[in-house]
Design an enzyme around this catalytic site. Sequence first.
Site: not given
Length: 393
Positions: A73, A278, A280
């Site tokens: 990430c 994001d 993820h």
Amino acid sequence: MDAATLTYDTLRFEYEDFPETKEPVWILGRKYSVFTEKEEILLDVTSRLWFTYRKNFPAIGGTGPTSDTGWGCMLRCGQMIFAQALVCRHLGRDWRWIKGKRQMDNYFSVLNAFIDKKDSYYSIHQIAQMGVGEGKSIGQWYGPNTVAQVLKKLATFDTWSSLAVHIAMDNTVVMEEIRRLCQSNFPCAGAAACPALESDVLYNGYPEEAGVRDRLSLWKPLVLLIPLRLGLTEINEAYIETLKHCFMMPQSLGVIGGKPNSAHYFIGYVGEELIYLDPHTTQPAVEPNDSGCLPDESFHCQHPPCRMSIAELDPSIAVGFFCNTEEDFNDWCQQIKKLSLVRGALPMFELVERQPSHFSNPDVLNLTPDSSDADRLERFFDSEDEDFEILSL
């Protein structure tokens, strides 16, 4: 469902829209009103390159991981902040991505530099393997400082962008050091001097002729990354106003930060909430189609962006800025000096004209592919991102 394995299709319906507020929305130096410019806000966000976990890409190092889910990430966040620098460099801050609209060649040149394959300059493969020299094994989580150091090394290969990457350590930005880095004579083969032609063949994400069209420039475009730790376990609220002002600056590249398994790319704020992309989300690796075109829709976040309270920000961050010209840098310096006078805004870092005598200069280190300075780099940069000076009142 595990957030690390959510798919893009699963996520697209789960994000809240922007709140109806009179507070301005700031996105990477641009100010918007939710009431009158909502579509412009969403278009600006969608136009940022969005790099997420991927699966089924060629094995890193030939025998390593084929997915970065669960560990990549911060590497993806590093890709996003650096991709924004390349977008500003080659396309300009006003450039917008519109679904279904044919994009210029320079856009695909930028995108190809981050594709998940070993010969893309800023690919997950290159970042992971270069990180070994920073003490990180492949598959190990990075902090914001480590990913910044790795991107700086990789940028030395990118002759098309011809960037000067400076990482300001010890919470100090030395103006003289940056000017020396950016004003040195160098071969420039950037997009402005060498626009890609329709007939140009892309090699390694770049126009084939870019490397031989050397031009002399008086200022090498600057990517300035400033790793900081703004508290022990949570951000010191005294820095919140200063952090907000960073997103107001036209030179802003945003902020990367977070802790293991929860790194984000912050691109702006509204009220007391940060706006972020994001990483993820696990998506399949992308390959060119039969006609040789690269499907690019999965590299743009087409739902409202995520938001979180500024107070929830992990204190380990890296702030980024892009100065395309010397005038941009001078303007940035003036803004930072004025920011130090804003009431209630505690400076996150110090801006000085000359390097203090007790400092060492990491920019003089050899960072070429044949560098043998790994041991020296370790003395400058802690590989675990835990050796920052803690800023306090």
